[in-house]
Design a protein around this motif. Structure first.
Motif, PDB file in Angstrom:
ATOM      1  N   PRO A 103       1.465  57.903  72.991  1.00  0.00           N
ATOM      2  CA  PRO A 103       0.856  57.681  74.317  1.00  0.00           C
ATOM      3  C   PRO A 103       1.881  57.591  75.440  1.00  0.00           C
ATOM      4  O   PRO A 103       1.568  57.094  76.520  1.00  0.00           O
ATOM      5  CB  PRO A 103       0.124  56.352  74.128  1.00  0.00           C
ATOM      6  CG  PRO A 103       0.947  55.616  73.122  1.00  0.00           C
ATOM      7  CD  PRO A 103       1.465  56.663  72.177  1.00  0.00           C
ATOM      8  N   THR A 151       3.635  56.523  81.120  1.00  0.00           N
ATOM      9  CA  THR A 151       2.397  56.538  80.365  1.00  0.00           C
ATOM     10  C   THR A 151       1.757  57.906  80.495  1.00  0.00           C
ATOM     11  O   THR A 151       2.027  58.641  81.447  1.00  0.00           O
ATOM     12  CB  THR A 151       1.430  55.471  80.882  1.00  0.00           C
ATOM     13  OG1 THR A 151       1.143  55.735  82.273  1.00  0.00           O
ATOM     14  CG2 THR A 151       2.034  54.077  80.751  1.00  0.00           C
ATOM     15  N   ILE A 167       6.985  49.203  76.424  1.00  0.00           N
ATOM     16  CA  ILE A 167       6.434  50.060  75.371  1.00  0.00           C
ATOM     17  C   ILE A 167       6.402  49.306  74.044  1.00  0.00           C
ATOM     18  O   ILE A 167       5.395  49.322  73.322  1.00  0.00           O
ATOM     19  CB  ILE A 167       7.272  51.343  75.238  1.00  0.00           C
ATOM     20  CG1 ILE A 167       7.094  52.227  76.476  1.00  0.00           C
ATOM     21  CG2 ILE A 167       6.900  52.117  73.972  1.00  0.00           C
ATOM     22  CD1 ILE A 167       8.068  53.373  76.548  1.00  0.00           C
ATOM     23  N   GLN A 170       4.074  46.016  74.231  1.00  0.00           N
ATOM     24  CA  GLN A 170       2.647  46.342  74.152  1.00  0.00           C
ATOM     25  C   GLN A 170       2.283  47.058  72.852  1.00  0.00           C
ATOM     26  O   GLN A 170       1.122  47.400  72.635  1.00  0.00           O
ATOM     27  CB  GLN A 170       2.241  47.212  75.343  1.00  0.00           C
ATOM     28  CG  GLN A 170       2.358  46.537  76.694  1.00  0.00           C
ATOM     29  CD  GLN A 170       1.914  47.459  77.832  1.00  0.00           C
ATOM     30  OE1 GLN A 170       1.025  48.289  77.654  1.00  0.00           O
ATOM     31  NE2 GLN A 170       2.533  47.308  78.990  1.00  0.00           N
ATOM     32  N   LEU A 172       2.834  50.046  72.007  1.00  0.00           N
ATOM     33  CA  LEU A 172       2.320  51.392  72.238  1.00  0.00           C
ATOM     34  C   LEU A 172       2.894  52.377  71.234  1.00  0.00           C
ATOM     35  O   LEU A 172       2.233  53.336  70.830  1.00  0.00           O
ATOM     36  CB  LEU A 172       2.656  51.836  73.667  1.00  0.00           C
ATOM     37  CG  LEU A 172       2.034  51.003  74.787  1.00  0.00           C
ATOM     38  CD1 LEU A 172       2.543  51.474  76.140  1.00  0.00           C
ATOM     39  CD2 LEU A 172       0.518  51.085  74.730  1.00  0.00           C
TER      40      LEU A 172
END
Length: 336
Positions: A103, A151, A167, A170, A172
């Motif tokens: 992502p 993002t 990053i 979170q 991600l």
């Protein structure tokens, strides 16, 4: 180089979109129409051009340039990282393996320019979690290159800068995957800069998209089902080192232009961004101005120029409806 009259003749035949539902489920992005079925995606690179998250119109031969350049670069970097490419049935089409995309776009920069310069000048470059030194100048070289991630927003929304710390905080991207992805990005960028330099160009910055594809376990689907999840490997996806995803300058005269504070000679999409900013005061807010035929041909010329410089090939393509050619080349094919 294709003469201007041929570029003008192609204007009414550019590919805005291609509706072929028999190919599978459609996802239409800013530039690509992706049809997926099973573990394969037929990726059609249209002639659409976007800037500041707006689709502006079409550029003659743009999709073909991007697709052919990506195939060129995928071959050139295959020793660094695997890619998702399976087949090239048409100059504007790639058949690829389906991957679970990270992502995050991995943006890597070798110079302070473009959006980074605009953010730096406005005091907004801290979002990347990087302690930028004071006194940087526009178009100044960064040594070593730095990664400024963003993002990946859905079509119609804005990509946002993000730091490596965020990053990971979170979750991600898993830490080990992020380390592998950024290591690959630095190696790809070094290869790209080296080749561009040998061709009289500077690869200024670029973005990479990567994803995870399932690896075969060698059983061919026979035997007992296994409890553990399928293995996966990181691959490079989408496009690489194209004038849409990258910034290219002509190397000759860089130092003189930099010393004088003059704009560099650009062979990429920044030409459109600068036209929007300087001629129309447009940087993403409100309705974008329509592209003139002259601007469309100008950008086509820039894209073809960088294609020919990088590949050493003379770009040639027939004037005519791109959609008809693609449909003809895909007729009867099944990519599953």
């Amino acid at each position: 180089m294709i003469p201007d009259e041929k570029l003008h003749a192609q204007l009414p035949h550019t590919l805005r979109q291609l509706d072929l539902p028999a190919l599978g489920e459609l996802y239409r992005g800013k530039v690509r129409d992706n049809y997926s079925r099973g573990d394969r995606i037929v990726m059609i690179t249209t002639d659409r051009v976007s800037a500041f998250d707006h689709v502006l119109g079409t550029i003659p031969f743009k999709g073909e340039v991007l697709s052919r350049l990506t195939a060129f670069w995928f071959e050139k970097v295959k020793d660094i990282a695997p890619t998702h490419l399976v087949a090239v049935p048409d100059p504007s089409v790639m058949v690829v393996k389906r991957a679970k995309a990270l992502p995050i776009e991995i943006v890597i920069r070798g110079y302070v320019t473009g959006s980074l310069w605009r953010d730096y000048e406005a005091g907004k470059a801290g979002a990347y979690g990087i302690d930028w030194p004071k006194g940087l100048r526009k178009d100044q070289r960064l040594d070593p290159p730095v990664i400024t991630p963003s993002t990946k927003a859905e079509y119609g929304k804005h990509d946002e800068p993000i730091s490596e710390q965020e990053i990971l905080a979170q979750k991600l991207v898993a830490p080990e995957v992020w380390r592998e992805a950024t290591t690959i990005a630095h190696r790809l960028f070094a290869r790209g800069q080296e080749w561009a330099r040998s061709r009289g160009l500077i690869l200024v910055d670029t973005k990479y998209e990567m994803g995870i594809v399932a690896e075969e376990d060698g059983s061919g689907g026979r035997g007992e089902a296994k409890a553990e999840p399928p293995r996966g490997k990181l691959v490079v996806i989408d496009e690489i080192h194209t004038p849409d995803s990258s910034r290219y300058w002509v190397a000759k005269g860089y130092e003189e232009r930099f010393a004088k504070g003059e704009d560099q000679e650009m062979l990429d999409k920044e030409n459109i961004r600068q036209w929007l900013i300087k001629e129309h005061g447009f940087s993403g807010h409100g309705k974008p101005p329509p592209l003139t035929d002259e601007v469309r041909v100008m950008l086509a010329r820039k894209y073809i120029d960088v294609f020919e410089r990088l590949t050493g090939q003379t770009f040639s393509s027939e004037v005519g409806p791109v959609a008809e050619r693609i449909e003809r080349n895909l007729k009867g094919q099944r990519y599953t």
